[in-house]
Each structure stands twice: as C-alpha cells, then as structure tokens.
Design a protein around this motif. Structure first.
Motif, PDB file in Angstrom:
ATOM      1  N   CYS A  86       0.821  -1.222   0.000  1.00 55.80           N
ATOM      2  CA  CYS A  86       0.000   0.000   0.000  1.00 55.80           C
ATOM      3  C   CYS A  86       0.850   1.266   0.000  1.00 55.80           C
ATOM      4  O   CYS A  86       0.315   2.372   0.030  1.00 55.80           O
ATOM      5  CB  CYS A  86      -0.930   0.007   1.207  1.00 55.80           C
ATOM      6  SG  CYS A  86      -0.129   0.554   2.723  1.00 55.80           S
ATOM      7  N   CYS A 107       4.878   1.799   4.019  1.00 54.75           N
ATOM      8  CA  CYS A 107       6.229   1.671   4.592  1.00 54.75           C
ATOM      9  C   CYS A 107       7.210   2.605   3.899  1.00 54.75           C
ATOM     10  O   CYS A 107       8.091   3.177   4.544  1.00 54.75           O
ATOM     11  CB  CYS A 107       6.680   0.215   4.526  1.00 54.75           C
ATOM     12  SG  CYS A 107       5.779  -0.809   5.707  1.00 54.75           S
ATOM     13  N   CYS A 140       4.142  -6.773   4.456  1.00 56.63           N
ATOM     14  CA  CYS A 140       3.980  -7.336   3.106  1.00 56.63           C
ATOM     15  C   CYS A 140       5.276  -8.019   2.675  1.00 56.63           C
ATOM     16  O   CYS A 140       5.268  -9.140   2.174  1.00 56.63           O
ATOM     17  CB  CYS A 140       3.621  -6.242   2.105  1.00 56.63           C
ATOM     18  SG  CYS A 140       2.106  -5.382   2.487  1.00 56.63           S
ATOM     19  N   CYS A 182       3.557  -2.784  10.361  1.00 54.39           N
ATOM     20  CA  CYS A 182       2.550  -2.454   9.352  1.00 54.39           C
ATOM     21  C   CYS A 182       1.828  -1.184   9.802  1.00 54.39           C
ATOM     22  O   CYS A 182       0.775  -1.254  10.388  1.00 54.39           O
ATOM     23  CB  CYS A 182       1.562  -3.599   9.158  1.00 54.39           C
ATOM     24  SG  CYS A 182       0.346  -3.289   7.840  1.00 54.39           S
TER      25      CYS A 182
HETATM   26  S1  SF4 Z   1       3.318  -3.533   5.647  1.00 59.83           S
HETATM   27 FE1  SF4 Z   1       1.374  -2.422   5.965  1.00 59.83          FE
HETATM   28  S2  SF4 Z   1       1.909  -0.241   5.768  1.00 59.83           S
HETATM   29 FE2  SF4 Z   1       3.620  -1.438   4.862  1.00 59.83          FE
HETATM   30  S3  SF4 Z   1       3.132  -1.565   2.667  1.00 59.83           S
HETATM   31 FE3  SF4 Z   1       2.286  -3.418   3.616  1.00 59.83          FE
HETATM   32  S4  SF4 Z   1       0.133  -2.891   4.122  1.00 59.83           S
HETATM   33 FE4  SF4 Z   1       1.231  -0.951   3.716  1.00 59.83          FE
END
Ligand code: SF4
Ligand code: SF4
Length: 260
Positions: free
Chosen positions: A17, A20, A89, A140
């Motif tokens: 998403c 990060c 992820c 996350c």
């Molecule tokens: S770990 Fe969470 S915040 Fe990071 S890219 Fe994946 S879904 Fe998005």
C-alpha cells in the motif's frame, strides 16, 4: 580534496500500500541529514530521477504476487550489496497472503470482468521466500526510527540494534496496565515483535500483531488463554490471519484452529 562519494540507497515496491515507503518520507527532521550522506538513487515514490545500479542498500516493500515480481526481485538482489525488507507485506506476505488459504482463481473470477487478462500467482509470499535477505524490518507500517537505525547500520556494515522481544516488554517499560490481565481483553502482545511502543494497549485495546511474530513465540499457549477468555476457533483463526497471516507461527496456529 574531493568529498568521498555518497553511498547509494534504492527503494523498491512490490504488492503493497506504500505505507512503509512513506515512513521514510515521514522522517522530516532527519531526511536532509540522510541525503547529505546517502544518494537516493532510486525512489519513485519521491522522485522520477533515477541512477543506475548497483546500489549499496536496497529497501524492499511489498510481497511477491506475480511471475514478473518473482523475476524482478532476483534482478534487484543482483544489483544490491545489502537488501533489507520493510513491513509486513515484504517480511511475511502481508494482508494479501489471505489468498494463500483460498482459491485465487475463484477471487479473480469474482472481481474481474475478464479474469483471463490477470497474470497472478496463487500465493502472496515474503521476499525472503525468493532471494536471500540481509535484514527484515517488521511492522505495518514500520517504525521510522527503527528504519533510520537499519539504514545507518547497513551503510556502516554493522548489525542493526532492533530488539526482538515482545510487545509485553514495551508495556512494562512504559508502565501500561495489561489489558488482558486487568480487563480480560484478548491481546496478541505476548507473541508479537516489539516496535510500536505498545501503542494499542496504551489506549486500552489489545495488540493486533502488526509487527508480526517475535522470536520464539508461543501462540498455542496464548490461544489457550484467549479460549479461557471466551474466544472460539473462528475468533482465533481471525486473530492470527490479519497482517501476518503468512508468517509461519501465525499461519500454523490459525490452521490448527481451522482443523479443530
Ligand atoms: S506492511 Fe502495511 S503499511 Fe507497509 S506496505 Fe504493507 S500494508 Fe502498507
Ligand atoms: S496488554 Fe498485551 S502486550 Fe501489554 S502486557 Fe498485556 S498482554 Fe502483553
């Protein structure tokens, strides 16, 4: 005398998403200092300008969900002295690893009008499933202070100082009353990696496990306690299948309750 060449940092995205990567841009007070020492050579979230590899340090966000992803990560590994995965992820397959428990073709046929155009793997897997990884940073999203520590450590070829204990230790350190002991609220903190500062318990909520399994977790024992507090098998499957459904300890514990 010429100034020494700055080391190069690359940031890569797979199925994710972008939260990060944003943690790096969120380092508002430290970003200019970082840029004095490091060349942001490839970071499409921040700039279209790119520098060709090889790179000193690559940060990789996201999971592997397509055949093209699986090829691309091997090329990135070849171009990177150090490769660090950032976030749920990249370290365990993320929320999208829920597909690992289901039939991905059934999903694509429901979601897309022409599923035959979709090129996807049956699973969402961590980066370390495909290539060797030098360090996995959990969360996350990840914590920006831990991120800066990990970048600093890899640029200076030392081991990052990121503690591997559970969220419970963070509760004790900040003096937060345990929500499970005091109120019987189910909490994943005893099996979850530290890093968030026990944020949810500090707001009287149980931990959701965003930072994934800690070192040597004991989810079976925690499940027994949650069952005593009233959780049934359906609840327990859901508890472990959130951000880190693909992480082995959480994956196996959820499967145990699906079978029971
Ligand atoms: S770990 Fe969470 S915040 Fe990071 S890219 Fe994946 S879904 Fe998005
Ligand atoms: S609230 Fe959760 S994380 Fe904090 S001490 Fe209790 S069980 Fe551990």
């Amino acid at each position: 005398m010429d100034a020494p060449a700055r080391q190069t940092l690359a940031v890569w995205k797979f199925a994710s998403c972008d939260g990060c990567q944003l943690s790096l841009l969120d380092c508002e007070d430290e970003l200019l200092t970082l840029a004095e020492h490091v060349e942001l050579a490839y970071f499409l979230e921040a700039t279209r300008a790119t520098v060709e590899g090889p790179y000193d340090v690559s940060l990789v966000e996201g999971s592997i969900t397509t055949p093209h992803d699986a090829e691309r990560i091997r090329e990135i590994r070849r171009q990177s002295r150090a490769l660090v995965t950032i976030g749920a992820c990249a370290t365990s397959g993320g929320i999208q690893a829920l597909r690992n428990f289901a039939d991905v073709e059934a999903f694509t046929s429901i979601v897309y009008a022409s599923p035959d155009y979709i090129s996807t793997l049956a699973t969402s897997t961590s980066i370390s499933t495909h290539v060797p990884v030098d360090f996995e940073l959990n969360g996350c999203p990840i914590d920006k202070h831990q991120l800066l520590e990990v970048i600093n450590a890899h640029l200076n070829r030392r081991r990052p100082r990121v503690r591997a204990h559970s969220v419970c230790v963070e509760c004790k350190r900040r003096g937060t009353v345990c929500v499970m002991v005091a109120h019987g609220t189910p909490c994943l903190g005893p099996v979850t990696h530290a890093g968030c500062g026990a944020l949810c318990p500090s707001y009287h909520r149980g931990c959701y496990g965003c930072f994934g399994p800690m070192e040597t977790p004991n989810p079976r024992s925690l499940s027994d306690r949650m069952a005593e507090l009233g959780a049934d098998d359906v609840d327990l499957v859901r508890v472990y299948r959130t951000f880190h459904a693909g992480a082995r300890p959480f994956h196996d514990e959820s499967e145990r309750h699906e079978r029971d």
